[in-house]
Each structure stands twice: as C-alpha cells, then as structure tokens.
Scaffold this motif. Sequence first.
Motif, short mmCIF file in Angstrom:
data_model
loop_
_atom_site.label_atom_id
_atom_site.label_comp_id
_atom_site.label_asym_id
_atom_site.label_seq_id
_atom_site.Cartn_x
_atom_site.Cartn_y
_atom_site.Cartn_z
N LEU A 10 1.04 -1.09 0.06
CA LEU A 10 -0.14 -0.21 0.00
C LEU A 10 0.75 1.17 -0.01
O LEU A 10 0.56 2.25 -0.60
CB LEU A 10 -0.96 -0.18 1.27
CG LEU A 10 -1.87 -1.09 1.20
CD1 LEU A 10 -3.06 -0.86 2.58
CD2 LEU A 10 -2.66 -1.49 -0.03
N LEU A 38 2.06 2.34 -3.56
CA LEU A 38 1.13 2.66 -4.56
C LEU A 38 1.39 3.85 -5.29
O LEU A 38 1.82 5.14 -4.50
CB LEU A 38 -0.34 2.50 -4.08
CG LEU A 38 -0.99 1.15 -3.92
CD1 LEU A 38 -2.21 1.18 -2.91
CD2 LEU A 38 -0.80 0.22 -5.29
N PRO A 47 -3.68 7.18 -7.57
CA PRO A 47 -4.83 6.71 -7.59
C PRO A 47 -5.44 6.99 -9.28
O PRO A 47 -4.97 8.05 -9.89
CB PRO A 47 -5.97 7.35 -6.87
CG PRO A 47 -5.10 8.77 -6.45
CD PRO A 47 -3.91 8.43 -6.58
N TYR A 73 -6.88 3.22 -7.88
CA TYR A 73 -6.10 1.85 -7.69
C TYR A 73 -7.06 0.76 -8.29
O TYR A 73 -8.28 0.83 -7.96
CB TYR A 73 -5.89 1.59 -6.06
CG TYR A 73 -4.92 2.85 -5.55
CD1 TYR A 73 -3.86 3.40 -6.41
CD2 TYR A 73 -5.47 3.57 -4.57
CE1 TYR A 73 -3.10 4.35 -5.76
CE2 TYR A 73 -4.81 4.69 -4.12
CZ TYR A 73 -3.42 4.97 -4.55
OH TYR A 73 -2.90 5.99 -4.32
N ARG A 74 -6.47 -0.33 -8.56
CA ARG A 74 -7.23 -1.52 -8.95
C ARG A 74 -7.50 -2.46 -7.89
O ARG A 74 -6.78 -3.46 -7.60
CB ARG A 74 -6.34 -2.28 -10.17
CG ARG A 74 -6.02 -1.53 -11.43
CD ARG A 74 -5.14 -2.59 -12.29
NE ARG A 74 -5.53 -3.58 -12.50
CZ ARG A 74 -6.50 -3.74 -13.61
NH1 ARG A 74 -6.59 -2.77 -14.32
NH2 ARG A 74 -6.78 -5.16 -14.07
N VAL A 75 -8.70 -2.30 -7.22
CA VAL A 75 -8.98 -2.89 -5.99
C VAL A 75 -10.38 -3.83 -6.29
O VAL A 75 -10.84 -4.27 -5.36
CB VAL A 75 -9.40 -1.93 -4.85
CG1 VAL A 75 -8.31 -1.00 -4.55
CG2 VAL A 75 -10.57 -0.89 -5.29
N LEU A 108 -1.49 -5.80 -5.06
CA LEU A 108 -1.52 -4.44 -5.55
C LEU A 108 0.17 -3.89 -5.87
O LEU A 108 0.36 -3.04 -6.66
CB LEU A 108 -2.01 -3.19 -4.69
CG LEU A 108 -3.72 -3.53 -4.43
CD1 LEU A 108 -4.18 -2.65 -3.14
CD2 LEU A 108 -4.27 -3.25 -5.72
N LEU A 146 -9.11 2.92 -0.12
CA LEU A 146 -8.39 2.85 -1.35
C LEU A 146 -9.28 3.27 -2.67
O LEU A 146 -8.65 3.92 -3.66
CB LEU A 146 -8.04 1.37 -1.61
CG LEU A 146 -6.89 0.73 -0.79
CD1 LEU A 146 -6.71 -0.77 -0.84
CD2 LEU A 146 -5.53 1.55 -0.86
N GLY A 165 -8.91 6.76 -3.18
CA GLY A 165 -7.53 7.31 -3.38
C GLY A 165 -6.54 7.63 -2.19
O GLY A 165 -5.53 8.09 -2.52
N ALA A 207 -4.13 6.20 -0.16
CA ALA A 207 -3.44 5.00 0.00
C ALA A 207 -2.81 5.08 1.35
O ALA A 207 -2.74 3.88 2.47
CB ALA A 207 -2.10 4.68 -1.01
#
Length: 233
Positions: free
Chosen positions: A109, A112, A115, A117-119, A155, A200, A203, A205
């Motif tokens: 995290l 990262l 944003p 983010y691929r959650v 991630l 997340l 955006g 992190a």
Amino acid sequence: MTTDAALALSELADDRTLLGRTSTAERVASVLRERIARGALRPGVRLSEERICGALGVSRNTLREAFRLLTHERLLVHRLNKGTFVRVLSAADIVDIYRTRRLIECAALRELGSPPYRVHEAEAAVSAGEKAAAEGRWRDCSTANIHFHQALAGLAGSARTDDLMRGVLAELRLAFHIMDDPRRFYEPYLTRNREIVRTLEAGDAPEAERLLGFYLEDSRRQLIEAYPEQPAE
C-alpha cells in the motif's frame, strides 16, 4: 484420521483436472497448499501417500517431492517412521508471520502510485466474505479473508510477492483453527476489510496503510492471546 481429514482427502480427486497432462511436483504442491489455505487440511493431520496419489493420479515420487516443497515452506513436517503431517504452529511462528505480513502488505500500500487503484479483487473478496458471513459459512468467510489480504499484496504488481504471500497466508491458516468461536473472530474484520477497500477507492493509500497496520496488530494480539503454549515443530 478424522472425518474432516478423510473428506478433504477424498475431495482431492476433484482437483485432478488442475494438474493437466504433465503432473509436476509443483502443481501437486499448489493443490495441497490451496487445501491448507482453505482450511480443508487441518494442523496435525497425517497425509496418506496412498490416498493422495490415488486421488490425484500421481506417482509416489512426485508426491514426495511436493511434500518436500511444502515442508520447505513450513506447511508440512516429516516425522521419522510416522509419516508426513500438516504442521502445528507455535506462538513464536504467529509473531513472525505477522511481522512478515506487515512487511509485505503495508509496503504494498505504501508503494502505490497515484490513484485510481485496481481494487476489484479486494472488493470481490470482501463481498464474498460478507455473503459467507450472512449465510453462517464461517470457514468460507475465513477463505475470503485470506483472498482479501492476497489481493492487497497483489497491488504491488509483483509475481514474487504474490508467491511469497500465498505461502505466508497458507501458513497463517494453520493458526486460525484454534479460534473456538470463528464468528466472534472474523465478523469484526469484515467491516474493517470494507473500510480499507473504500479508503483505497477514495484514493487515500496512506490512510489505508494506517488502517491495515492497526488491523494486523489487533489480529496478531487476538491470536496470540488464544494460542496454546507448545513447542515449535
């Protein structure tokens, strides 16, 4: 062998198709690792070479190599003249596992970029856990929780990190069996999993990492308080 263990081994036949035409030790190890991670093979269970070979359609040499791989990963232990068993962890193992989890998950995290983010994988795991909890399927809830943390580590976008995390989480699953009341243990973390995903998605992190740090410490403390004193294997 317990009824649960016998059922888990009989279900291995369903995984035979996963091995493909070239059944390698690595693929066999992957199948067994997943069974451990899902809680189907419990700590202390003796693994029957004859039954597993029959279920998966592999040779004893292939299976023994898979056993060696999983022993190296600290998921199995070989006892002279007794056989191979799913490993029983010590309290010291739990402390070390959580130290490793913080190094992997929190760093994922922390590193990262910008944003969004691929959650979606983490979101899917949270939803699966919520559904399992609503239906009282607490073992499935535990599996969904494992997938959630695997998704967080994912991630990082690193195949090596993914492989490392799979082993760490499979080993951790060995500790979860000591919780007498799985609902009491897992239910509060469903809300916290959802909160991390939402953070997340927003955006943020750094805040997600902060929440995860407290989360892991609370989980570690809860397990240690419940864990019986026993020597490491």
